[in-house]
Design an enzyme around this catalytic site. Structure first.
Site, PDB file in Angstrom:
ATOM      1  N   PRO A  12       0.797  -1.228   0.000  1.00  0.00           N
ATOM      2  CA  PRO A  12       0.000   0.000   0.000  1.00  0.00           C
ATOM      3  C   PRO A  12       0.831   1.279   0.000  1.00  0.00           C
ATOM      4  O   PRO A  12       1.849   1.375   0.670  1.00  0.00           O
ATOM      5  CB  PRO A  12      -0.819  -0.109   1.293  1.00  0.00           C
ATOM      6  CG  PRO A  12      -0.123  -1.138   2.118  1.00  0.00           C
ATOM      7  CD  PRO A  12       0.533  -2.078   1.160  1.00  0.00           C
ATOM      8  N   ASN A  13       0.317   2.214  -0.770  1.00  0.00           N
ATOM      9  CA  ASN A  13       0.839   3.590  -0.883  1.00  0.00           C
ATOM     10  C   ASN A  13       2.132   3.707  -1.671  1.00  0.00           C
ATOM     11  O   ASN A  13       2.593   4.818  -1.937  1.00  0.00           O
ATOM     12  CB  ASN A  13       1.007   4.235   0.513  1.00  0.00           C
ATOM     13  CG  ASN A  13      -0.317   4.379   1.222  1.00  0.00           C
ATOM     14  OD1 ASN A  13      -1.260   4.916   0.646  1.00  0.00           O
ATOM     15  ND2 ASN A  13      -0.431   3.878   2.432  1.00  0.00           N
ATOM     16  N   ARG A  20       5.720  12.329  -3.061  1.00  0.00           N
ATOM     17  CA  ARG A  20       5.699  12.925  -1.726  1.00  0.00           C
ATOM     18  C   ARG A  20       6.776  12.289  -0.863  1.00  0.00           C
ATOM     19  O   ARG A  20       7.265  11.215  -1.180  1.00  0.00           O
ATOM     20  CB  ARG A  20       4.348  12.677  -1.041  1.00  0.00           C
ATOM     21  CG  ARG A  20       3.239  13.333  -1.782  1.00  0.00           C
ATOM     22  CD  ARG A  20       1.981  13.408  -0.978  1.00  0.00           C
ATOM     23  NE  ARG A  20       0.912  13.619  -1.960  1.00  0.00           N
ATOM     24  CZ  ARG A  20      -0.200  12.946  -1.999  1.00  0.00           C
ATOM     25  NH1 ARG A  20      -0.449  12.049  -1.078  1.00  0.00           N
ATOM     26  NH2 ARG A  20      -1.090  13.195  -2.928  1.00  0.00           N
ATOM     27  N   TYR A  25      11.599   8.489   1.256  1.00  0.00           N
ATOM     28  CA  TYR A  25      11.496   7.404   0.274  1.00  0.00           C
ATOM     29  C   TYR A  25      12.216   7.671  -1.045  1.00  0.00           C
ATOM     30  O   TYR A  25      12.210   6.821  -1.931  1.00  0.00           O
ATOM     31  CB  TYR A  25      10.012   7.107  -0.007  1.00  0.00           C
ATOM     32  CG  TYR A  25       9.269   6.653   1.236  1.00  0.00           C
ATOM     33  CD1 TYR A  25       9.656   5.506   1.909  1.00  0.00           C
ATOM     34  CD2 TYR A  25       8.199   7.383   1.746  1.00  0.00           C
ATOM     35  CE1 TYR A  25       9.001   5.081   3.055  1.00  0.00           C
ATOM     36  CE2 TYR A  25       7.526   6.976   2.894  1.00  0.00           C
ATOM     37  CZ  TYR A  25       7.935   5.822   3.541  1.00  0.00           C
ATOM     38  OH  TYR A  25       7.290   5.413   4.675  1.00  0.00           O
ATOM     39  N   ASN A  76       8.138  -5.685  -1.298  1.00  0.00           N
ATOM     40  CA  ASN A  76       8.054  -4.564  -0.359  1.00  0.00           C
ATOM     41  C   ASN A  76       6.594  -4.502   0.071  1.00  0.00           C
ATOM     42  O   ASN A  76       5.743  -3.978  -0.657  1.00  0.00           O
ATOM     43  CB  ASN A  76       8.492  -3.250  -1.007  1.00  0.00           C
ATOM     44  CG  ASN A  76       8.471  -2.099   0.000  1.00  0.00           C
ATOM     45  OD1 ASN A  76       7.933  -2.226   1.103  1.00  0.00           O
ATOM     46  ND2 ASN A  76       9.064  -0.974  -0.387  1.00  0.00           N
ATOM     47  N   ALA A  79       3.306  -0.996   4.645  1.00  0.00           N
ATOM     48  CA  ALA A  79       2.833  -1.067   6.038  1.00  0.00           C
ATOM     49  C   ALA A  79       2.284  -2.453   6.397  1.00  0.00           C
ATOM     50  O   ALA A  79       2.278  -2.829   7.577  1.00  0.00           O
ATOM     51  CB  ALA A  79       1.778   0.005   6.279  1.00  0.00           C
ATOM     52  N   GLU A 100      12.846  -9.717   1.021  1.00  0.00           N
ATOM     53  CA  GLU A 100      12.065  -8.580   1.521  1.00  0.00           C
ATOM     54  C   GLU A 100      12.872  -7.299   1.329  1.00  0.00           C
ATOM     55  O   GLU A 100      14.060  -7.252   1.652  1.00  0.00           O
ATOM     56  CB  GLU A 100      11.753  -8.798   3.012  1.00  0.00           C
ATOM     57  CG  GLU A 100      10.931  -7.674   3.614  1.00  0.00           C
ATOM     58  CD  GLU A 100      10.571  -7.923   5.090  1.00  0.00           C
ATOM     59  OE1 GLU A 100      10.961  -8.975   5.636  1.00  0.00           O
ATOM     60  OE2 GLU A 100       9.910  -7.045   5.669  1.00  0.00           O
ATOM     61  N   HIS A 102      12.794  -2.929   1.767  1.00  0.00           N
ATOM     62  CA  HIS A 102      12.185  -1.660   2.177  1.00  0.00           C
ATOM     63  C   HIS A 102      13.105  -0.532   1.741  1.00  0.00           C
ATOM     64  O   HIS A 102      14.338  -0.647   1.864  1.00  0.00           O
ATOM     65  CB  HIS A 102      11.969  -1.606   3.694  1.00  0.00           C
ATOM     66  CG  HIS A 102      10.998  -2.635   4.162  1.00  0.00           C
ATOM     67  ND1 HIS A 102       9.633  -2.457   4.063  1.00  0.00           N
ATOM     68  CD2 HIS A 102      11.183  -3.862   4.679  1.00  0.00           C
ATOM     69  CE1 HIS A 102       9.027  -3.541   4.517  1.00  0.00           C
ATOM     70  NE2 HIS A 102       9.943  -4.414   4.897  1.00  0.00           N
ATOM     71  N   ARG A 109      13.551   4.264  12.339  1.00  0.00           N
ATOM     72  CA  ARG A 109      12.234   4.892  12.335  1.00  0.00           C
ATOM     73  C   ARG A 109      11.434   4.478  13.590  1.00  0.00           C
ATOM     74  O   ARG A 109      11.984   3.952  14.536  1.00  0.00           O
ATOM     75  CB  ARG A 109      11.516   4.530  11.028  1.00  0.00           C
ATOM     76  CG  ARG A 109      12.332   4.957   9.801  1.00  0.00           C
ATOM     77  CD  ARG A 109      11.577   4.798   8.531  1.00  0.00           C
ATOM     78  NE  ARG A 109      10.406   5.671   8.494  1.00  0.00           N
ATOM     79  CZ  ARG A 109       9.427   5.556   7.588  1.00  0.00           C
ATOM     80  NH1 ARG A 109       9.502   4.616   6.661  1.00  0.00           N
ATOM     81  NH2 ARG A 109       8.399   6.369   7.606  1.00  0.00           N
ATOM     82  N   ARG A 113       7.749   0.053  13.273  1.00  0.00           N
ATOM     83  CA  ARG A 113       8.280  -0.423  11.979  1.00  0.00           C
ATOM     84  C   ARG A 113       9.444  -1.378  12.160  1.00  0.00           C
ATOM     85  O   ARG A 113       9.980  -1.912  11.183  1.00  0.00           O
ATOM     86  CB  ARG A 113       8.739   0.769  11.116  1.00  0.00           C
ATOM     87  CG  ARG A 113       7.620   1.703  10.721  1.00  0.00           C
ATOM     88  CD  ARG A 113       8.121   2.782   9.771  1.00  0.00           C
ATOM     89  NE  ARG A 113       7.263   3.951   9.823  1.00  0.00           N
ATOM     90  CZ  ARG A 113       6.148   4.116   9.107  1.00  0.00           C
ATOM     91  NH1 ARG A 113       5.777   3.203   8.239  1.00  0.00           N
ATOM     92  NH2 ARG A 113       5.422   5.207   9.231  1.00  0.00           N
TER      93      ARG A 113
HETATM   94  O1  CA2 Z   1      10.545   1.812   3.538  1.00  0.00           O
HETATM   95  C1  CA2 Z   1       9.684   1.159   2.937  1.00  0.00           C
HETATM   96  O2  CA2 Z   1       9.841   0.720   1.803  1.00  0.00           O
HETATM   97  C2  CA2 Z   1       8.325   0.911   3.604  1.00  0.00           C
HETATM   98  O3  CA2 Z   1       7.889  -0.395   3.230  1.00  0.00           O
HETATM   99  C3  CA2 Z   1       7.377   1.954   3.057  1.00  0.00           C
HETATM  100  C4  CA2 Z   1       6.003   1.911   3.704  1.00  0.00           C
HETATM  101  C5  CA2 Z   1       6.105   1.932   5.228  1.00  0.00           C
HETATM  102  O4  CA2 Z   1       4.828   1.766   5.809  1.00  0.00           O
HETATM  103  C6  CA2 Z   1       7.035   0.838   5.729  1.00  0.00           C
HETATM  104  O5  CA2 Z   1       7.139   0.957   7.139  1.00  0.00           O
HETATM  105  C7  CA2 Z   1       8.408   0.973   5.112  1.00  0.00           C
HETATM  106  C8  CA2 Z   1       5.165   3.122   3.288  1.00  0.00           C
HETATM  107  C9  CA2 Z   1       5.038   3.304   1.819  1.00  0.00           C
HETATM  108  C10 CA2 Z   1       4.431   4.654   1.578  1.00  0.00           C
HETATM  109  O6  CA2 Z   1       5.047   5.200   0.461  1.00  0.00           O
HETATM  110  C11 CA2 Z   1       4.879   6.536   0.241  1.00  0.00           C
HETATM  111  C12 CA2 Z   1       5.646   7.079  -0.746  1.00  0.00           C
HETATM  112  C13 CA2 Z   1       5.552   8.413  -1.021  1.00  0.00           C
HETATM  113  C14 CA2 Z   1       4.658   9.199  -0.313  1.00  0.00           C
HETATM  114  C15 CA2 Z   1       3.888   8.642   0.672  1.00  0.00           C
HETATM  115  C16 CA2 Z   1       3.976   7.310   0.945  1.00  0.00           C
END
Ligand code: CA2
Length: 146
Positions: A12-13, A20, A25, A76, A79, A100, A102, A109, A113
């Site tokens: 997700p996301n 953003r 990221y 990946n 969340a 896996e 990330h 963090r 997480r």
């Molecule tokens: O660091 C990573 O790749 C995560 O899997 C990213 C997830 C987060 O919940 C994990 O703890 C770590 C969140 C992805 C959200 O991606 C966004 C990218 C740009 C703007 C907003 C969110």
């Protein structure tokens, strides 16, 4: 021998990547990651099946399909990594190598997480190297595939 297929799943996301929160990221988009991976995989004689979903059940369905349609998984889970026993169960049933990934360093963090439910099903975990982590995962798979 048939070409090896690597299923690359994003949770997700991650469709928002590059739009953003670049300080966390990075500025690379998910499409750019997919293209870079396809190019890198080609040099290894592999093909990439690259997907993203905001829905846990859809990710579970895709992992189940990997039993017949893929040779390895790079995941990946976003969340869902910190919450999904369903994704862990699906990965354990698939019996294919899983790496896996990330983008961010989870351990720098929030403490929620620091734990990933899916890590026990993975050969290993790569985190903190941004988009490059996906390419590192491809390299790591060289030791996991026949
Ligand atoms: O660091 C990573 O790749 C995560 O899997 C990213 C997830 C987060 O919940 C994990 O703890 C770590 C969140 C992805 C959200 O991606 C966004 C990218 C740009 C703007 C907003 C969110």
């Amino acid at each position: 021998m048939a070409q090896q297929t690597i299923l690359v799943l994003n949770g997700p996301n991650l469709n928002l990547l590059g739009t953003r929160e670049p300080q966390i990221y990075g500025s690379t988009t998910l499409d750019e990651i997919a293209q870079t991976m396809r190019t890198a995989a080609r040099t290894k004689g592999w093909q990439i099946d690259f997907r993203q979903s905001n829905h846990e059940g859809e990710l579970v369905d895709w992992i189940q399909q990997a039993r017949t349609d893929a040779d390895a998984i790079i995941l990946n889970g976003g969340a869902y990594s910190h919450s999904s026993i369903a994704i862990l169960d699906a990965l354990q049933a698939v019996e294919k190598p899983v790496i896996e990934v990330h983008l961010s360093n989870l351990f720098k963090r929030e403490t929620f997480r620091h734990h990933s439910y899916i890590s026990p099903a993975a050969v290993g975990l790569i985190c903190g190297f941004g988009a490059r982590g996906y390419l590192l995962a491809l390299d790591a798979l060289e030791d996991c595939l026949d």
